[in-house]
Write a protein that holds these residues in place. Structure first.
Motif, mmCIF file in Angstrom:
data_model
loop_
_atom_site.group_PDB
_atom_site.id
_atom_site.type_symbol
_atom_site.label_atom_id
_atom_site.label_comp_id
_atom_site.label_asym_id
_atom_site.label_seq_id
_atom_site.Cartn_x
_atom_site.Cartn_y
_atom_site.Cartn_z
ATOM 1 N N PRO A 166 61.529 -50.699 92.294
ATOM 2 C CA PRO A 166 60.782 -51.922 92.021
ATOM 3 C C PRO A 166 59.791 -51.713 90.878
ATOM 4 C CG PRO A 166 59.791 -50.802 93.834
ATOM 5 C CD PRO A 166 60.957 -49.931 93.398
ATOM 6 N N VAL A 167 59.127 -52.809 90.507
ATOM 7 C CA VAL A 167 58.139 -52.722 89.439
ATOM 8 C C VAL A 167 56.827 -52.159 89.960
ATOM 9 C CG1 VAL A 167 56.799 -54.051 87.750
ATOM 10 C CG2 VAL A 167 59.202 -54.628 88.189
ATOM 11 N N THR A 168 56.435 -52.579 91.162
ATOM 12 C CA THR A 168 55.153 -52.145 91.718
ATOM 13 C C THR A 168 55.356 -51.557 93.110
ATOM 14 O OG1 THR A 168 54.657 -54.267 92.790
ATOM 15 C CG2 THR A 168 53.995 -54.013 90.474
ATOM 16 N N ALA A 170 53.677 -52.443 95.724
ATOM 17 C CA ALA A 170 53.646 -53.552 96.675
ATOM 18 C C ALA A 170 55.032 -54.173 96.821
ATOM 19 C CB ALA A 170 52.638 -54.608 96.218
ATOM 20 N N GLU A 171 55.727 -54.330 95.692
ATOM 21 C CA GLU A 171 57.088 -54.866 95.752
ATOM 22 C C GLU A 171 58.008 -53.931 96.525
ATOM 23 O OE1 GLU A 171 58.525 -55.684 91.869
ATOM 24 O OE2 GLU A 171 57.064 -57.254 91.454
ATOM 25 N N SER A 172 57.828 -52.644 96.352
ATOM 26 C CA SER A 172 58.644 -51.676 97.072
ATOM 27 C C SER A 172 58.427 -51.803 98.574
ATOM 28 C CB SER A 172 58.288 -50.251 96.616
ATOM 29 O OG SER A 172 58.950 -49.295 97.403
ATOM 30 N N ASP A 174 57.325 -54.420 100.263
ATOM 31 C CA ASP A 174 57.871 -55.696 100.742
ATOM 32 C C ASP A 174 59.391 -55.645 100.855
ATOM 33 O OD1 ASP A 174 55.360 -56.778 100.917
ATOM 34 O OD2 ASP A 174 55.463 -57.814 98.969
ATOM 35 N N ALA A 175 60.045 -55.081 99.832
ATOM 36 C CA ALA A 175 61.502 -55.007 99.839
ATOM 37 C C ALA A 175 62.005 -54.138 100.983
ATOM 38 C CB ALA A 175 62.008 -54.468 98.505
ATOM 39 N N ASN A 178 61.524 -56.016 104.332
ATOM 40 C CA ASN A 178 62.503 -57.091 104.497
ATOM 41 C C ASN A 178 63.885 -56.535 104.801
ATOM 42 O OD1 ASN A 178 60.543 -59.026 103.983
ATOM 43 N ND2 ASN A 178 60.968 -59.095 101.785
#
Length: 880
Positions: A166-168, A170-172, A174-175, A178
């Motif tokens: 991921p880019v960040t 936080a995105e990692s 969340d992904a 999920n």
């Protein structure tokens, strides 16, 4: 409606299914997962490409207050034997505790995995057929698993390694959350299908659920691309833990730490320093040292230096080990540095690579059962391919526990970290002064000040750095415990936190509960639960504002608690802080002294003695479980000695099961000037003096002991005197043996060493029993020596004699060596084989009893009580 236990069991089983799904996704040998197996005894099936069962698991959740007994476990394994699939492994996985009989069954299964079936036949109460023995050889009870919630949390971290970058951060997160939620719901739905064929899931199906193409899964081995990426990243990896750097405990350019052999044959001071290449060439290494001495930092430095030379060193945190999953621990350590997903298959490849090095940090601090499991997996490395698997370094505090981790400890090399020199200490002071912009610092003066306050503790890198940072701020350095307390106050002040006492009380109670279970880490859910339990007894004092959630957040804000590794385990910033806070909680009455103290408890018991002194309860526990630590801590016995205290002496001697013949009996005598004497009434002269009160002069003349200090200190000094009576005091005469033929010299040396070995055992058997005897034997064994004797006489010495090469071994053997081979051993193999140099005249000039006594004294030195035998300071016995 399903009860809470049923729901808990469903959550645990499905969370365990997530771990199995990860196995299938990352292991090229595993292709299918079935939830709710074909047979009722199997909840989870992992299958190969031909849909043959590889691993079957039954998941069992159990409330903490209940335990597993032999009868329940035996019934489950009998059911497995009735449907046993050839070559398949069966695991009963539980988050519950095993009772005593359950532990017997688990241990018997472990023995069966090594081909020893006597224990399992005894547990089953019958002789077993070959088919059943084969089935149980591949069976196990795994009871080191976390709760279902914690397993889910771990799965999130594992699945994050499979997803596109991921880019960040936080995105990692969340992904990964999920994807794990989607997989959990999918497995729960599939488990409800009535037909077993519909409950069979392929690798491709599982990959699709988390949004990854099967061809993009990280299932490749340790190929050249992975290896090169790892080496490149390892060279530039941070030299120290970023959290420690942020808190000022270490700097990016950390103090150089020198490795050396822990010399076990000759005197201290003969130890040789090792380079990174030296260490990489050793097959089995036990790297030990006190908390804060720099073990983890040194391993990181070694990883970087070896990477520059093209050698792979992977560091695995012992706390992250899951039973039966050593390749996953290796893969996690590799992926953490490489910055990319590394498969379990690659982890297995690293374990099989004889050019690679695996270091497991914190091995000796694991609970005993996890050490046993890890030892079993490590033994496969040394059995496979004629022992051509990777080299292994086990790091931790306890040398004996580290050596135990290897299948055969006779060829383990003991390595420790050199203490800080005065030059190192000055360098640290100057470095801190420069970073804090403090001018006009006299580093020599600061070093002297800290050394006066901390003694030998000033040679410890972590403790000295903390003390130096406080000293440069103008704070007084009183003791080791005071340094930790002041350092935490400084952290809280920096964060403007105002309720430190209450927060540390809660944290100390939570850490105590962990340490009582021989754990130094926790999962997120378990940690919050321990904090809540710590708050409940003092809820009226802390008020409603301090909750488990707020305490956790505050501890992280200060920097005292953090997550680490791919599983996100929770631990103290450094394990010594957990020891200190636990000791502080015990001193305040918030936690109890660990009744069955183990070696992993040593540091917090030292902190406890420094903070609260040594009372009767602590003295009793120490003498029963850790008698040599009792000697070291006896100086903290601040109780007033009175006539009534004499009764403690007899009680304390009974606790250590002293002397085989008769427990010592002592009379107490106090003269007009308040001097206290003890007389051994087992001695005829002593009884006469006791009856007639011969006075101080007569007492001194006939062996009375004048003592000072509290009851424990008095007892240990009397004990020390009795031990000295078994040792050679150096009065026996040395002798010179002129050289004879090589074979005759060899026979003289062999006879001398065998007699030395016999006498060393005799001294230990006569002077020590119980725990004291076993702990001392752990330090001095093996007592044998392997000797190479040079064929020709060396004329270069002032006294002509033949040279020797000496190393420790289980049995004593002496061999005459050709000069060329003798010289090559010294010049080419001294690092790997660790030979020491000596000569025939040096060995023979020392009488066997003196040599045996020095071996015993060397063992006592390694236990930290050399001064108990030799020193005569004002707090120790004055023997007349």
């Amino acid at each position: 409606m399903a009860g809470s236990d049923t729901v808990r069991g469903i959550v645990f089983q499905n969370a365990l299914s997530l771990s199995a799904a990860y196995e299938v996704l990352t292991d090229p040998l595993k292709h299918y997962l079935r939830v709710e197996g074909v047979h009722d005894v199997v909840d989870i099936e992992v299958l190969d490409a031909d849909k043959r069962l590889i691993v079957g698991r039954q998941a069992k959740a159990r409330q903490p207050e209940y335990t597993w007994g032999r009868a329940e476990l035996k019934e489950i394994f009998e059911r497995w034997l009735s449907v046993s699939v050839k070559d398949a492994r069966f695991e009963l996985v539980t988050d519950g505790r095993l009772g005593p009989t359950g532990q017997l069954l688990r241990n018997a299964l472990r023995d069966a995995s090594d081909g020893n079936y006597a224990g399992i036949e005894q547990v089953f109460g019958q002789s077993l057929s070959q088919e059943h023995m084969d089935g149980l050889r591949n069976a196990a009870v795994i009871d080191t698993v976390a709760s279902g919630d914690a397993l889910f949390d771990q799965a999130v971290h594992l699945i994050a390694t499979l997803l596109p970058a991921p880019v960040t951060a936080a995105e990692s997160a969340d992904a990964a959350q999920n994807a794990t939620n989607a997989l959990y719901r999918f497995l729960l739905k599939v488990a409800s299908r009535p037909n077993s064929r519909d409950r069979l899931l392929s690798k491709a199906q599982l990959a699709a659920v988390i949004g990854v193409d099967e061809e993009n899964l990280p299932i490749g081995g340790w190929d050249q691309g992975n290896r090169n990426a790892y080496l490149t990243a390892a060279v530039s990896a941070s030299r120290t833990d970023p959290a420690l750097v942020q808190l000022g405990l270490t700097e990016i350019d950390s103090t150089p730490l020198a490795l050396r052999y822990a010399e076990l044959v000759s005197r201290a001071g003969d130890s040789e320093e090792l380079s990174a290449a030296d260490l990489a060439s050793l097959k089995k290494v036990a790297l030990f040292g006190d908390t804060g001495c720099g073990k983890s930092t040194t391993l990181e430095q070694l990883r970087r230096e070896l990477a520059r030379a093209g050698t792979v060193l992977v560091i695995g945190r012992a706390e992250l080990y899951v039973e039966g999953q050593l390749p996953l621990l290796v893969a996690g350590g590799a992926s953490l540095i490489a910055g990319r997903s590394v498969s379990a298959r690659a982890g297995r490849d690293i374990l099989a690579d004889h050019q690679a090095v695996l270091a497991i940090d914190g091995f000796s601090e694991l609970p005993h059962e996890q050490r046993m499991s890890l030892k079993q997996e490590l033994s496969l490395i040394f059995r496979s391919q004629d022992g051509r698997g990777c080299n292994v370094i086990l790091a931790g505090r306890d040398r004996v526990a580290l050596r135990f981790g290897f299948p055969n400890d006779s060829d383990v090399k003991d390595v420790t970290i050199s203490h800080l020199s005065q030059a190192d200490q000055r360098w640290i002071v100057d470095q801190i002064a420069e970073s804090e912009s403090i001018a006009g610092v006299e580093s020599n003066q600061v070093v002297r000040w800290i050394s006066r306050s901390l003694g030998d503790g000033a040679r410890n890198p972590l403790l000295f750095r903390m003390a130096a940072s406080l000293a440069l701020q103008g704070q007084e350095i009183a003791s080791r415990a005071a340094v930790y307390r002041q350092f935490l106050e400084a952290l809280a002040e920096r964060c403007n936190y105002g309720h430190l006492d209450l927060l540390l009380a809660v944290a100390g109670t939570a850490f105590s509960s962990l340490l009582d279970e021989q754990k130094r880490y926790s999962d997120h859910f378990d940690w919050r639960l321990r904090l809540r339990r710590a708050i409940e007894p003092i809820a009226d004092i802390v008020g409603p504002e301090l909750t488990a959630s707020s305490a956790d957040e505050d501890l992280r804000r200060i920097g005292l608690v953090r997550n680490f590794g791919h599983s996100g385990a929770v631990a103290a910033l450094h394990d010594s802080f957990a020891d200190f806070l636990s000791a502080q909680a015990i001193a305040r009455g918030l936690s109890g002294i660990p009744e069955g103290a183990a070696s992993s408890d040593e540091q917090r018991l030292i902190f406890l003695a420094e903070i609260d002194g040594v009372g009767h309860d602590l003295a009793s526990i120490l003498l029963r479980s850790m008698p040599f630590l009792a000697i070291r801590l006896s100086v903290y016995d601040r109780r007033q000695f009175t006539a009534a205290s004499a009764a403690y002496i007899r009680d304390y001697f009974a606790m250590i099961e002293t002397v085989q013949q008769q427990n010592p009996d002592f009379d107490y005598f106090e003269d007009r000037r308040g001097r206290i004497f003890f007389i051994d009434t087992n001695e005829p002269d002593g009884r006469w003096l006791s009856e007639h009160n011969g006075g101080p002069s007569a007492l001194k003349t006939f062996g009375g002991i004048q003592v000072e200090g509290g009851p424990l200190h008095v007892m240990t000094q009397i004990w020390g005197r009795k031990i000295r009576s078994h040792l050679d005091d150096g009065g026996s005469q040395s002798a010179y043996y002129p050289p004879v033929s090589a074979s005759e010299d060899a026979e003289l040396i062999r006879t001398h060493l065998l007699e030395t070995e016999r006498l060393a055992r005799s001294i230990i058997d006569e002077a020590f029993t119980g725990f004291a005897r076993s702990q001392l034997l752990d330090q001095v064994e093996p007592l044998g020596r392997t000797i190479l004797i040079r064929e020709t006489i060396s004329e270069q010495k002032s006294v002509p004699s033949r040279g020797l090469r000496v190393r420790r071994s289980i049995e004593t053997s002496v061999e005459v060596a050709k000069d060329s081979y003798f010289d090559s051993v010294n010049s080419e193999n001294s690092v790997v084989d660790h030979w020491n140099s000596s000569s025939v005249d040096v060995i023979l000039s020392q009488p066997p009893r003196r040599a045996a006594s020095e071996r015993v004294i060397d063992g006592l030195k390694r236990l930290g009580v050399e001064g108990w035998i030799k020193a005569r300071d004002r707090r120790q016995v004055r023997s007349h």
